[in-house]
Design a protein around this motif. Structure first.
Motif: not given
Length: 330
Positions: A196-223
């Motif tokens: 639990v402690v590893l998971a609660l303190l280790g999600w930040t890098g994944t969140c940053r990466l996912m946020r950046g990917m979504v920001l680049s995808v959400r402006e596409n024409v098909y969206i």
């Protein structure tokens, strides 16, 4: 000398089956020889972990003071053969290594699954909706990222060891974890706390990466087209945004497994975290440190799986990164 070329008829080209994207990725990944070897190495240790209760030659915690510090390929006074020797209490080293692989790899994988789920969810919400949602999640991310993971784990594990009932875990979950890790219900509480402690303190890098990917995808024409056709936000995120943002997250998952494996081993080597008699690769190294000069093989044996699995996961991540890179050709 002139070179002749044979033209391919257009109808023949049209009849050739087109290669799917998944087939292209798989073909590229197979060409990464180091990654393929690493899959074999990791699969070997995972198989040992899964089959530990079945293939372990001796009981996990049965001491034998007459058989202490036996070297690998030795036989004790009772005629019992010990493939990797015995430890400071006369317990079979191979047996404990098998159970340790179950605990160490299981802790890393469960921690990664939970932290990845948290990071993917929050990263998608922050990147897709923006505004105050993005601000709230980003500020929370910065706060969590500032926490020192190892010191917090050391403090919490020492508290839990003194008061095992301090870990709030439902009975059914505790029994499931005890079965999954082949440990007692008391030991599973400490493992649960580490996960639990590893998971609660280790999600930040994944969140940053996912946020950046979504920001680049959400402006596409098909969206924009899906939104204009009346698709709900949940449908757009599930059908369009998530699949197109997923490939880098697969690589991130493999790297997180490696990070959590090393983190669990580190706190166990320091004498905290999961405690004896529950074996992990880290606490096996910790106990062997006191005897490393008289019996140098003792710390080497549990260190090798940590090294091999860490390298294997990294190389698998490299192979996936190359295979998923659209700039790769051939």
């Amino acid at each position: 000398m002139a070179t002749t070329t044979t033209a391919v008829p257009a109808d023949e080209l049209s009849r050739r089956p087109s290669e799917s994207q998944s087939a292209i990725v798989l073909r590229r990944f197979r060409k990464h020889k180091t990654a393929m070897i690493s899959i074999g190495v990791l699969a070997f240790f995972l198989l040992l972990a899964l089959l530990a209760p079945l293939i372990a030659p001796y009981p996990r915690d049965t001491p034998s003071l007459q058989a202490r510090f036996l070297t690998p390929f030795s036989t004790d006074s009772d005629g019992n053969f010990h493939l990797l020797g015995t430890d400071h209490l006369g317990r079979d080293y191979f047996t404990r290594l098998l159970y340790a692989s179950r605990v160490s790899l299981g802790t890393a994988i469960f921690s990664t699954l939970i932290s990845t789920a948290i990071g993917l969810t929050l990263g998608m919400l922050a990147g897709y909706f923006g505004g105050w949602v993005d601000t709230l999640i980003s500020r929370s991310l910065e706060v969590v990222a500032s926490f020192p993971t190892i010191p917090i784990l050391l403090i919490l594990s020492s508290v839990v060891v003194q008061n095992i009932n301090a870990v709030p875990i439902p009975d059914f979950l505790n029994r499931f974890m005890a079965w999954s890790f082949a440990v007692t219900e008391r030991e599973s509480r400490i493992i649960f706390m580490i996960i639990v402690v590893l998971a609660l303190l280790g999600w930040t890098g994944t969140c940053r990466l996912m946020r950046g990917m979504v920001l680049s995808v959400r402006e596409n024409v098909y969206i924009e087209s899906s939104r204009a056709l009346g698709a709900s936000n949940a449908r757009i995120m599930g059908k369009h945004v998530f699949p197109n943002a997923l490939p880098p997250m697969i690589v991130d998952f493999t790297l997180n497994v490696n990070a959590f494996l090393v983190a669990e081993s580190a706190i166990s080597v320091l004498g905290f975290g999961i405690q004896d008699p529950t074996p992990t690769w880290g606490n096996m190294v910790n106990f062997a440190e006191s005897y490393m000069f008289q019996h140098p093989w003792m710390p080497i044996i549990p260190t090798l799986p940590i090294l091999l699995c860490s390298m294997a996961v990294n190389y698998i991540g490299d192979g996936l990164r190359d295979a998923l890179d659209p700039r790769q050709r051939g």
